[in-house]
Design a protein around this motif. Structure first.
Motif, PDB file in Angstrom:
ATOM      1  N   ASP A 128      38.697 -76.604 -39.809  1.00 29.10           N
ATOM      2  CA  ASP A 128      37.609 -76.259 -38.890  1.00 29.10           C
ATOM      3  C   ASP A 128      37.960 -76.653 -37.459  1.00 29.10           C
ATOM      4  O   ASP A 128      37.722 -75.917 -36.515  1.00 29.10           O
ATOM      5  N   GLN A 129      38.514 -77.839 -37.343  1.00 23.15           N
ATOM      6  CA  GLN A 129      38.855 -78.290 -35.994  1.00 23.15           C
ATOM      7  C   GLN A 129      40.007 -77.487 -35.414  1.00 23.15           C
ATOM      8  O   GLN A 129      39.992 -77.095 -34.252  1.00 23.15           O
TER       9      GLN A 129
ATOM     10  N   ALA B  50      38.776 -74.100 -34.336  1.00 20.99           N
ATOM     11  CA  ALA B  50      37.649 -74.064 -33.396  1.00 20.99           C
ATOM     12  C   ALA B  50      38.098 -73.460 -32.082  1.00 20.99           C
ATOM     13  O   ALA B  50      39.206 -73.699 -31.620  1.00 20.99           O
TER      14      ALA B  50
ATOM     15  N   VAL C  89      28.373 -78.956 -31.478  1.00 14.70           N
ATOM     16  CA  VAL C  89      28.574 -80.066 -32.403  1.00 14.70           C
ATOM     17  C   VAL C  89      30.075 -80.176 -32.655  1.00 14.70           C
ATOM     18  O   VAL C  89      30.745 -79.186 -32.898  1.00 14.70           O
ATOM     19  N   THR C  90      30.596 -81.369 -32.547  1.00  9.26           N
ATOM     20  CA  THR C  90      32.046 -81.523 -32.609  1.00  9.26           C
ATOM     21  C   THR C  90      32.554 -81.455 -34.053  1.00  9.26           C
ATOM     22  O   THR C  90      31.813 -81.655 -35.002  1.00  9.26           O
ATOM     23  N   PHE C  91      33.842 -81.186 -34.158  1.00 11.85           N
ATOM     24  CA  PHE C  91      34.477 -81.057 -35.464  1.00 11.85           C
ATOM     25  C   PHE C  91      35.175 -82.370 -35.792  1.00 11.85           C
ATOM     26  O   PHE C  91      36.309 -82.594 -35.378  1.00 11.85           O
ATOM     27  N   GLN C  92      34.493 -83.211 -36.466  1.00  9.43           N
ATOM     28  CA  GLN C  92      35.064 -84.504 -36.803  1.00  9.43           C
ATOM     29  C   GLN C  92      35.645 -84.440 -38.219  1.00  9.43           C
ATOM     30  O   GLN C  92      35.000 -83.908 -39.117  1.00  9.43           O
ATOM     31  N   SER C  93      36.842 -84.979 -38.386  1.00  5.88           N
ATOM     32  CA  SER C  93      37.455 -85.011 -39.715  1.00  5.88           C
ATOM     33  C   SER C  93      37.375 -86.430 -40.260  1.00  5.88           C
ATOM     34  O   SER C  93      37.902 -87.359 -39.643  1.00  5.88           O
TER      35      SER C  93
ATOM     36  N   ASN D 198      23.881 -74.694 -33.046  1.00  2.00           N
ATOM     37  CA  ASN D 198      24.832 -75.809 -33.091  1.00  2.00           C
ATOM     38  C   ASN D 198      25.338 -76.185 -31.707  1.00  2.00           C
ATOM     39  O   ASN D 198      26.361 -76.825 -31.558  1.00  2.00           O
TER      40      ASN D 198
ATOM     41  N   ASN E 224      29.114 -82.456 -38.768  1.00  4.43           N
ATOM     42  CA  ASN E 224      30.213 -82.268 -37.835  1.00  4.43           C
ATOM     43  C   ASN E 224      30.805 -80.883 -38.021  1.00  4.43           C
ATOM     44  O   ASN E 224      31.087 -80.455 -39.141  1.00  4.43           O
ATOM     45  N   GLY E 225      30.955 -80.188 -36.915  1.00  7.25           N
ATOM     46  CA  GLY E 225      31.553 -78.860 -36.968  1.00  7.25           C
ATOM     47  C   GLY E 225      30.711 -77.820 -37.671  1.00  7.25           C
ATOM     48  O   GLY E 225      31.243 -76.850 -38.209  1.00  7.25           O
TER      49      GLY E 225
ATOM     50  N   TYR F 212      45.651 -87.804 -33.306  1.00  9.33           N
ATOM     51  CA  TYR F 212      46.638 -88.245 -34.292  1.00  9.33           C
ATOM     52  C   TYR F 212      47.158 -87.023 -35.026  1.00  9.33           C
ATOM     53  O   TYR F 212      46.731 -85.890 -34.750  1.00  9.33           O
TER      54      TYR F 212
ATOM     55  N   TYR G 253      36.809 -87.767 -32.476  1.00  2.00           N
ATOM     56  CA  TYR G 253      35.733 -87.837 -31.493  1.00  2.00           C
ATOM     57  C   TYR G 253      35.016 -89.182 -31.563  1.00  2.00           C
ATOM     58  O   TYR G 253      35.039 -89.866 -32.580  1.00  2.00           O
TER      59      TYR G 253
ATOM     60  N   LYS H  50      41.412 -76.217 -25.537  1.00  2.00           N
ATOM     61  CA  LYS H  50      42.732 -76.403 -26.147  1.00  2.00           C
ATOM     62  C   LYS H  50      43.709 -75.494 -25.433  1.00  2.00           C
ATOM     63  O   LYS H  50      43.505 -74.298 -25.389  1.00  2.00           O
TER      64      LYS H  50
END
Lengths: 367, 902
Positions: free
Chosen positions: A283-284, A287, A295-299, B640, B697-698, B805, B815, B869
């Motif tokens: 997802d990240q 994106a 909303v952020t893509f946190q793993s 979102n 998230n996401g 990372y 984040y 990005k």
């Protein structure tokens, strides 16, 4: 979707809106351990790679050295990993052999006395792809040229495998597929020389390839990747002009000829939390820019800092079984069909990087 | 045009004659006096001596001289003498302000002035009764339009009444002399001494501030009503108060203006809606003629959908929401349009460089009035001038059209029919099209059984639809279009019974039907290979019954007690996925599904919604109030992004998304100073929320058939203190407000993917602790007004990348905790200057132009922070990340508008 650009456009109407680089005072002192651990059902040694996460705007790789690393099975037996190079911890293959059905937990203690544990990872039995078959189709393919994204419709071969439903509680798989392109190359001006035996690799999937949701069906088709048919896509073209700089400028014409495409499919049978983690990574990675602070893509991985649960611990520890399938294929001249055959297992990932030899390498396929 | 010119010349001639007449009279009468001075000079002496102000048309007294002895007289005698001398009437606005007006009478009332008192009734009937009935009509002096909601008070009797929808009151008074005070927001206070002889009728003319020549009032709350209303946390604007609100892009914008009041904010210059006491935009019920609007913004929030020219009144309930309202948990914004009793055609229009607006009100006979109006943009020509290929192939704009027909067959019945349509369109580079629109309609019937028993019946409908198409000729295979929509229908029946002086009972039944199309994606063009996708339509029915009693225990103590019971059914047809309860809700954890037939109840909810407002008056000038309300909300906007956009989708409560429930407690202290010249208040509130929607998230929320897998249940608490200081009269008017508040959220799931910030409290996207607003207007003279608006806000919370990372060769960003950081603080200064061309009461047309400059300081206020990005050509898996600040108005933005009313 390009909605963000639409919003930006409305602002541009006024001619007063803009964006500018923003350097907030982000907490750059924050430290986090990054874990990349993998044990499989294959013979070891297995490795656990420990690094430190770095501030998002820097580029560096900081290994976490001097840590105590071991994997603990559900019986309490501990298998120690020794640091073989900075941040790389390796198991002893003679002492640590995995067993299907057992749960393994990674335990780490850093030199700063911080302790970390992974969630228990069950080693599930090998997964199975019943049939792997190619489908020739045209598909939009993303390429980056000079940093710019281009999407073009490309004719190629889509590989599909039917996943066979297992009787266990984790119908989750990831796939790691690699295409090996073998070709011959010789200089046009020097026909006396023997052809060079060359190879290159191509990963036919943009991100991590995860299985689709399993249903009640016993077989679920799984996309295994898309490889363009035209060898020119990989740079395998008959004539290449090479200009040497530094010495006397000269142009040498090289003839390259496709020998064969070999593709290996690795099927990893993984735990549900690992599956969700990889999904969040995808997802990240996929994106796209959104200007309206989405909303952020946190793993979130499966590692926890047990000495301070609020401290971030990144990465994963995965225990999975691996099934390897290897095929070769050759397109016919018209590009409307291909020859696709199973061959002896070949772990292409472990082969050396692209190279050319004057004699055929061990894995050279003699058709 | 010729007629207008003729009228203008006629008026000038009449004025000249009047001036000459005055001049002649004055010079005759003072010819024998040796010591005489210019009229202006004597008046200024009186003003200084008694600390008062006179207002008049200087032309009337040009070259007029009067005896300096007037300045030595006691004030009442001086005023009486000047009246007699000039044969003009002098209107005493309050203790300080006096206005010279041409003497006029009213044929309809049986009141007359005996110089000191306004006499009501027939002298022959005097003494036949101890108590008599007085009826009164309060009208706008300029157009005789009745004023609904005007306050008439009799301080000596301790009686206060409020005019009804027709501007009328009726009450019983003892025979005798009484002081009467009439107030209405945006109009001058009208104080009269009544000599009541028998039953009678009185017409009270109210003059708006343009007549006051130098005084202007920008009122958010009705003067004096600040202490008489039981409820609190209410912002009410009518008439001139609306027209004097700050300009946005050349026109008054109700919603933008509301955000200058304490407790109300917006996300910035951009984004739909507004936020009340930390609530999200979808928690506001925006009612226009009793039907809700689902997107109240044009141009993605730059302009609101309401043309201020058409608005009669705006009421915003921030708390203490009456039982007759429900549906949304944060606020109710009730907007009414049109004139109630129009006697002549009225046209209002405005024109600027990019848009125009027009509003026409026409009486048809004595029983029907019609209002039509609209706005449109013509900004495309500007785009064509911009040397950018994409922009030259782009277009943007909006238009709206509305109509209101009112039919009053008799005094007991009234029917109104309302319709509204709006469309917004954007086309970028010829490839992307975005459009959205509202379609509203309502039919309202009002019936008066007796003078104390009224009923209203409303049938309404609101439809909102948004579409997006992407048709890039380079990639025809990927061309697609999407759309989502909501259809809302309502039936409301209300009954109001003014039982006696101590009880006003209100009751009613509401029913609402929802049909939601959460999204359809279709291939666009014949080459497109995009698969069609349609989300399940949603249906729901909500109904509510309510009863409330506004109880007046004494002049000091009153309270309003109300109950509302609401219920909601999510209806089939619908397929509901069943998830493994031992796992978090994900696409992978589905274990079964259940199909519901058409009309079958998928999930039912219901709940009590008590309301309570209490007031205690310490004196006429200070009071405390306390309110509590609970509201359930059965529909949410899913988005979102932290900023609402038109592409956000509406979602009904269902098997997995429970209704949002909110409890709000508020306490306030209110005090006026110097006879309402200054108004102050301090309000404290505490709100709790349950079943709030937060996002994983996401989260992907568009076109997700299992949207519940993207959402997390959360609780919330909002609290704050709002301090408000307002100056109502004088050359300098306006307000200063400061709000300190917090909006916090918390998840409680045991699953890692459903935890936000490890289940700790975290600031909501709308958490902005400090909010300071200064909004003021200063009249240099009676024609020129300077407006100054300054806003300061703490920056909105934002989540930023902290670390990066690598996993399997891919670069991953880590984040911060959700909303750990904040955008830079927001600070903006706007200035405007208006010049009114014509202020005469009877003038047929009035025009004014306004030059406004937004963001005078040119501050680049961050609207959003986002990352981009950038592809690394050397390693596609390791892009570089950069943070960007987006700002909307980065430098001073001037606008010019000309408005006209006739």
């Amino acid at each position: 979707m390009k909605k963000p650009f639409l919003f930006a456009f409305v602002l541009m109407i006024l001619g007063h809106s803009c964006k500018e680089v923003y350097n907030p005072e982000v907490d750059l002192t924050k430290a986090a351990l990054v874990v990349e651990g993998l044990i499989t059902d294959e013979p070891g040694p297995y490795t656990v790679k420990l690094t430190k996460a770095i501030p998002y705007n820097l580029n560096a790789l900081l290994p976490e050295t001097g840590a105590q690393v071991f994997v603990e099975d559900e019986d309490g037996t501990r298998y120690t990993f020794k640091e073989t190079s900075p941040g790389i911890y390796t198991s002893d293959p003679n002492k640590f052999k995995t067993v299907y059905g057992k749960a393994y937990t990674l335990v780490i203690k850093t030199v700063t006395n911080k302790a970390y544990r992974s969630s228990p990872q069950i080693l599930y039995p090998k997964g199975s792809l019943d049939t792997i078959y190619p489908v020739i189709k045209t598909s939009p393919l993303r390429t980056y040229i000079g940093g710019e994204l281009f999407i073009q419709n490309t004719k190629g071969v889509q590989f599909v495998g039917d996943i066979v439903m297992q009787n266990d509680s984790s119908p989750y798989y990831r796939f790691s597929n690699t295409l090996l392109i073998e070709y011959t190359s010789k200089f046009a001006k020097d026909t006396t020389k023997t052809p060079n035996y060359c190879w290159m690799k191509y990963i036919p999937y943009e991100y991590l390839n995860l299985s689709e949701r399993m249903t009640q069906a016993t077989r679920v088709p799984q996309s295994l990747g898309f490889c363009p048919l035209d060898s020119g896509y990989y740079g395998i073209i008959k004539e290449v002009s090479v200009v040497y700089h530094g010495g006397t400028p000269d142009t040498i014409v090289v003839n390259k000829k496709l020998h064969v495409n070999i593709i290996s499919f690795k099927q990893y049978h993984i735990n549900p939390d690992i599956y969700q983690y990889y999904k969040s990574v995808n997802d990240q990675l996929s994106a796209r820019q959104q200007i309206l602070d989405p909303v952020t893509f946190q793993s979130i991985g499966n590692i926890t800092c047990i000495t301070n649960p609020d401290e971030a611990a990144l990465g994963i520890f995965e225990a999975s079984s691996v099934t390897l399938y290897t095929y070769y294929y050759l397109p016919d001249l018209s590009g409307t069909s291909i020859t696709f055959k199973k061959m002896n297992s070949l772990d292409i990932e472990k082969l050396s990087e692209p190279d050319c030899k004057t004699t055929p390498p061990d894995f050279w396929l003699n058709l | 045009m010729h007629k207008e010119l003729m009228r203008f010349l006629l008026l000038c001639t009449a004025l000249l004659m009047l001036t000459l007449t005055i001049h002649g009279q004055v010079t005759d009468s003072i010819a024998a006096k040796k010591d005489y001075l210019p009229f202006d000079s004597v008046i200024r002496q009186l003003e200084r001596k008694y600390n008062i102000a006179f207002f008049y048309e200087p032309l009337w007294f040009q070259d007029v001289t009067i005896s300096s002895s007037f300045a030595d007289m006691p004030l009442p005698e001086a005023i009486a003498s000047i009246k007699q001398l000039t044969q003009l009437s002098i209107l005493k606005i309050n203790e300080i302000n006096y206005v010279f007006l041409p003497a006029s009478g009213n044929d309809n009332d049986n009141s007359e002035s005996d110089g000191k008192y306004v006499v009501v009734g027939d002298l022959l009937s005097y003494g036949s009764k101890n108590k008599v009935n007085l009826s009164a009509l309060v009208v706008d002096a300029t157009n005789e339009m009745p004023l609904h909601g005007a306050t008439i008070s009799f301080p000596d009797l301790k009686k206060t009444v409020i005019t009804d929808i027709e501007g009328k009151i009726s009450l019983s008074l003892p025979v005798g002399v009484h002081e009467m005070l009439v107030t209405f927001p945006g109009y001058l206070e009208n104080k009269k001494d009544l000599k009541v002889l028998s039953d009678g009728h009185l017409t009270v003319e109210m003059f708006d501030k343009t007549i006051e020549l130098s005084d202007v009032v920008v009122t958010a709350n009705k003067i004096d009503q600040n202490f008489r209303r039981t409820q609190m946390s209410i912002v009410k604007m009518q008439g001139k108060a609306i027209r004097e609100l700050p300009n946005t892009l050349g026109e008054v914008d109700i919603i933008k203006s509301l955000s200058l009041l304490p407790g109300v904010t917006t996300a910035g210059e951009f984004g739909s809606g507004f936020n009340v006491r930390g609530g999200s935009s979808d928690q506001n019920l925006v009612l226009v003629e009793d039907v809700p609007v689902f997107n109240s913004a044009h141009l993605f929030g730059l302009v609101s959908i309401l043309n201020a020219d058409a608005i009669t009144s705006v009421t915003l309930y921030k708390g203490g929401i009456p039982a007759s309202f429900g549906e949304r948990v944060s606020s109710v914004l009730n907007v009414t349009l049109g004139s109630e009793d129009l006697t002549k055609t009225r046209v209002k229009a405005g024109i600027s460089l990019i848009n125009s607006h027009l509003n026409i009100e026409v009486p048809v006979g004595k029983k029907i009035t019609v209002m039509v109006g609209g706005r449109t943009t013509y900004s495309d020509w500007m785009l064509k001038k911009i040397p950018d290929a994409d922009l030259m192939n782009s277009s943007a704009g909006f238009n709206d059209l509305y109509g209101l027909l009112s039919f009053t067959p008799n005094a007991k019945n009234k029917i109104s029919l309302f319709a509204y349509s709006s469309n917004d369109r954007f086309r970028f580079a010829g490839t992307q099209n975005y459009s959205y629109g509202n379609l509203l309609g309502s039919l309202r019937m009002m019936h008066r059984f007796t003078n104390k028993l009224f009923t209203t019946l409303t049938l309404g409908s609101s439809y909102y639809k948004a579409t997006y198409t992407e048709n890039d000729t380079i990639r025809p295979l990927e061309a697609y279009s999407t759309e989502n929509s909501i259809l809302y229908r309502t039936l409301k029946w209300n009954l109001i019974w003014e039982m006696n002086d101590k009880h006003v009972i209100t009751g009613g039944i509401n029913a609402f039907l929802y049909n939601v199309n959460p999204g359809i994606m279709s291939p666009y063009g014949k080459y497109s290979q995009v698969p069609s996708l349609k989300m399940q339509d949603e249906q729901g029915m909500e109904w509510a019954a309510f009863l409330s009693d506004d109880i007046k225990f004494s002049d000091k103590i009153s309270c309003e007690v109300g109950f509302r019971y609401s219920a909601f059914d999510n209806l089939g047809p619908k397929k509901v996925w069943i998830y493994d309860p031992s796992q978090p809700k994900t696409v992978e954890s589905v274990i079964d599904s259940v199909l519901y037939k058409k009309g079958q109840v998928v999930k039912a909810f219901s709940g009590f919604e008590p309301r309570l407002s209490f007031r205690y008056n310490f004196s006429e000038h200070s009071s405390i109030r306390l309110t509590y309300n609970r509201i359930n909300q059965y529909i949410n906007l899913i988005s979102n992004t932290s900023v609402l956009t038109p592409s956000s989708i509406w979602k009904l409560s269902d098997a997995y998304i429970r209704p949002v429930s909110s409890n709000q407690f508020a306490f306030g202290y209110f005090r006026d100073f110097r006879k309402n010249r200054y108004e102050t208040s301090i309000e404290v509130y505490y709100k709790t929320y349950s079943n709030l929607i937060e996002y994983k998230n996401g989260a992907h929320v568009l076109l997700d058939p299992q949207i519940e897998t993207q959402l997390i249940d959360a609780v919330g608490r909002n609290y704050g203190v709002e301090v408000f200081l307002k100056k109502n009269t004088g050359k300098l008017t306006g307000w200063l407000s400061y709000t300190y508040s917090h909006s916090m959220r918390k998840t409680s799931s045991s699953w890692a993917v459903e935890k936000i910030n490890n289940n700790h409290w975290f600031p909501d996207n709308l958490d902005r602790p400090h909010n300071l607003v200064l909004n003021s207007g200063y009249y240099f003279n009676r024609r020129v007004r300077l407006g100054v608006t300054y806003t300061y806000n703490t920056g909105r919370p934002v989540t930023l990348p902290e670390l990066k990372y690598f996993v399997d060769g891919y670069q991953i960003v880590y984040y911060s905790d959700r909303n750990k950081y904040r955008m830079p603080d927001y600070s903006r200064l706007d200035l405007s200057i208006s010049r009114y061309e014509n202020l005469r009461i009877k003038k047929k047309w009035k025009g004014y132009w306004t030059i406004s400059i937004m963001n005078v300081l040119g501050r680049k206020n961050a609207y959003s922070i986002f990352y981009q990005k950038d592809v690394n050509p050397n390693n596609l898996n390791q892009p570089s990340y950069s943070l960007y600040k987006l700002y909307i108005i980065g430098r001073p933005l001037p606008t010019f508008t000309y408005n006209i009313t006739f």
